[in-house]
Design a protein around this motif. Structure first.
Motif, PDB file in Angstrom:
ATOM      1  N   GLU A  56      17.903  12.170 -65.925  1.00 33.51           N
ATOM      2  CA  GLU A  56      16.549  11.974 -66.450  1.00 33.51           C
ATOM      3  C   GLU A  56      16.435  10.676 -67.246  1.00 33.51           C
ATOM      4  N   ALA A  57      17.471  10.340 -68.005  1.00 35.42           N
ATOM      5  CA  ALA A  57      17.456   9.086 -68.764  1.00 35.42           C
ATOM      6  C   ALA A  57      17.412   7.884 -67.822  1.00 35.42           C
ATOM      7  N   HIS A  58      18.206   7.927 -66.758  1.00 34.09           N
ATOM      8  CA  HIS A  58      18.181   6.821 -65.803  1.00 34.09           C
ATOM      9  C   HIS A  58      16.819   6.717 -65.119  1.00 34.09           C
ATOM     10  N   ALA A  59      16.217   7.832 -64.804  1.00 31.53           N
ATOM     11  CA  ALA A  59      14.881   7.804 -64.186  1.00 31.53           C
ATOM     12  C   ALA A  59      13.853   7.209 -65.155  1.00 31.53           C
ATOM     13  N   ARG A  97      31.722   7.896 -63.829  1.00 29.38           N
ATOM     14  CA  ARG A  97      32.186   6.988 -64.886  1.00 29.38           C
ATOM     15  C   ARG A  97      32.324   5.563 -64.349  1.00 29.38           C
ATOM     16  N   GLU A  98      32.853   5.444 -63.147  1.00 23.34           N
ATOM     17  CA  GLU A  98      33.013   4.117 -62.548  1.00 23.34           C
ATOM     18  C   GLU A  98      31.653   3.450 -62.331  1.00 23.34           C
ATOM     19  N   ARG A  99      30.714   4.197 -61.783  1.00 22.83           N
ATOM     20  CA  ARG A  99      29.363   3.651 -61.557  1.00 22.83           C
ATOM     21  C   ARG A  99      28.687   3.304 -62.873  1.00 22.83           C
ATOM     22  N   GLU A 100      28.854   4.167 -63.869  1.00 19.25           N
ATOM     23  CA  GLU A 100      28.218   3.951 -65.169  1.00 19.25           C
ATOM     24  C   GLU A 100      28.816   2.721 -65.862  1.00 19.25           C
ATOM     25  N   THR A 101      30.109   2.516 -65.719  1.00 20.36           N
ATOM     26  CA  THR A 101      30.758   1.345 -66.303  1.00 20.36           C
ATOM     27  C   THR A 101      30.198   0.064 -65.688  1.00 20.36           C
ATOM     28  N   THR A 102      30.086   0.053 -64.379  1.00 18.74           N
ATOM     29  CA  THR A 102      29.516  -1.105 -63.684  1.00 18.74           C
ATOM     30  C   THR A 102      28.067  -1.327 -64.117  1.00 18.74           C
ATOM     31  N   ALA A 103      27.302  -0.255 -64.223  1.00 19.98           N
ATOM     32  CA  ALA A 103      25.894  -0.358 -64.622  1.00 19.98           C
ATOM     33  C   ALA A 103      25.755  -0.861 -66.058  1.00 19.98           C
ATOM     34  N   ARG A 104      26.648  -0.421 -66.935  1.00 15.23           N
ATOM     35  CA  ARG A 104      26.607  -0.909 -68.318  1.00 15.23           C
ATOM     36  C   ARG A 104      26.873  -2.405 -68.347  1.00 15.23           C
ATOM     37  N   ALA A 128      22.435   3.174 -73.961  1.00 18.47           N
ATOM     38  CA  ALA A 128      22.372   4.487 -73.313  1.00 18.47           C
ATOM     39  C   ALA A 128      23.488   4.628 -72.295  1.00 18.47           C
ATOM     40  N   ARG A 129      23.735   3.587 -71.544  1.00 18.65           N
ATOM     41  CA  ARG A 129      24.796   3.653 -70.536  1.00 18.65           C
ATOM     42  C   ARG A 129      26.165   3.806 -71.200  1.00 18.65           C
ATOM     43  N   GLU A 134      30.498   8.222 -72.714  1.00 16.71           N
ATOM     44  CA  GLU A 134      31.109   9.165 -73.649  1.00 16.71           C
ATOM     45  C   GLU A 134      30.880  10.606 -73.207  1.00 16.71           C
ATOM     46  N   VAL A 135      29.691  10.892 -72.697  1.00 16.87           N
ATOM     47  CA  VAL A 135      29.373  12.237 -72.222  1.00 16.87           C
ATOM     48  C   VAL A 135      30.234  12.608 -71.017  1.00 16.87           C
ATOM     49  N   LEU A 136      30.603  11.619 -70.233  1.00 15.30           N
ATOM     50  CA  LEU A 136      31.383  11.857 -69.016  1.00 15.30           C
ATOM     51  C   LEU A 136      32.876  12.035 -69.266  1.00 15.30           C
ATOM     52  N   ARG A 137      33.327  11.845 -70.476  1.00 13.54           N
ATOM     53  CA  ARG A 137      34.771  11.998 -70.781  1.00 13.54           C
ATOM     54  C   ARG A 137      35.213  13.422 -70.595  1.00 13.54           C
TER      55      ARG A 137
END
Length: 137
Positions: A56-59, A97-104, A128-129, A134-137
């Motif tokens: 929802e945050a990404h949307a 996590r990999e996708r989120e790291t790249t997006a950050r 946010a990213r 952190e949430v994905l840990r």
């Protein structure tokens, strides 16, 4: 060392670059991330409580970036990542996590290059990213 454009509060009169808005790829990236999180939550219902708020945050980020960039907001299915989520939850989380790291990293670069009036939005997306990681840990 040259100052970062997005961090210079006096750079308000900068001319926009011609061509496509530099935020447009971030809109697509946010939509693709939202789709990836939704797909992983559907495939792994035990993770839905963690993943749905991030989707929802990404949307929401995609919608705001599209508004600021004045680009049409495509559907999340149009930017959905290829393939299905991993079969096991741990592998699915690792992929996110990999996708989120790249997006950050993408958002961080965009913030550093953005004019001042866009820097706050991009800094929020970047933060946010980082929180999502952190949430994905």
């Amino acid at each position: 060392m040259a100052p970062l454009t997005g961090c210079d509060p006096f750079d308000r009169d900068a001319e926009p670059a011609p061509g496509p808005d530099p935020l447009a790829p971030l809109v697509d990236e946010a939509l693709a991330l939202a789709a990836a999180y939704r797909e992983a939550a559907a495939a792994h219902p035990t993770l839905a409580g963690r993943l749905t708020p991030i989707a929802e945050a990404h949307a929401a980020h995609a919608a705001e970036l599209a508004r600021v960039a004045r680009v049409a907001l495509r559907s999340a299915t149009a930017t959905a990542p290829p393939g299905a989520p991993a079969a096991d939850p741990d592998t699915a989380l690792a992929a996110l996590r990999e996708r989120e790291t790249t997006a950050r990293q993408t958002a961080t670069r965009a913030c550093a290059e953005a004019p001042a009036e866009r820097a706050a939005l991009l800094a929020s997306v970047t933060a946010a990213r980082a929180t999502h990681l952190e949430v994905l840990r």
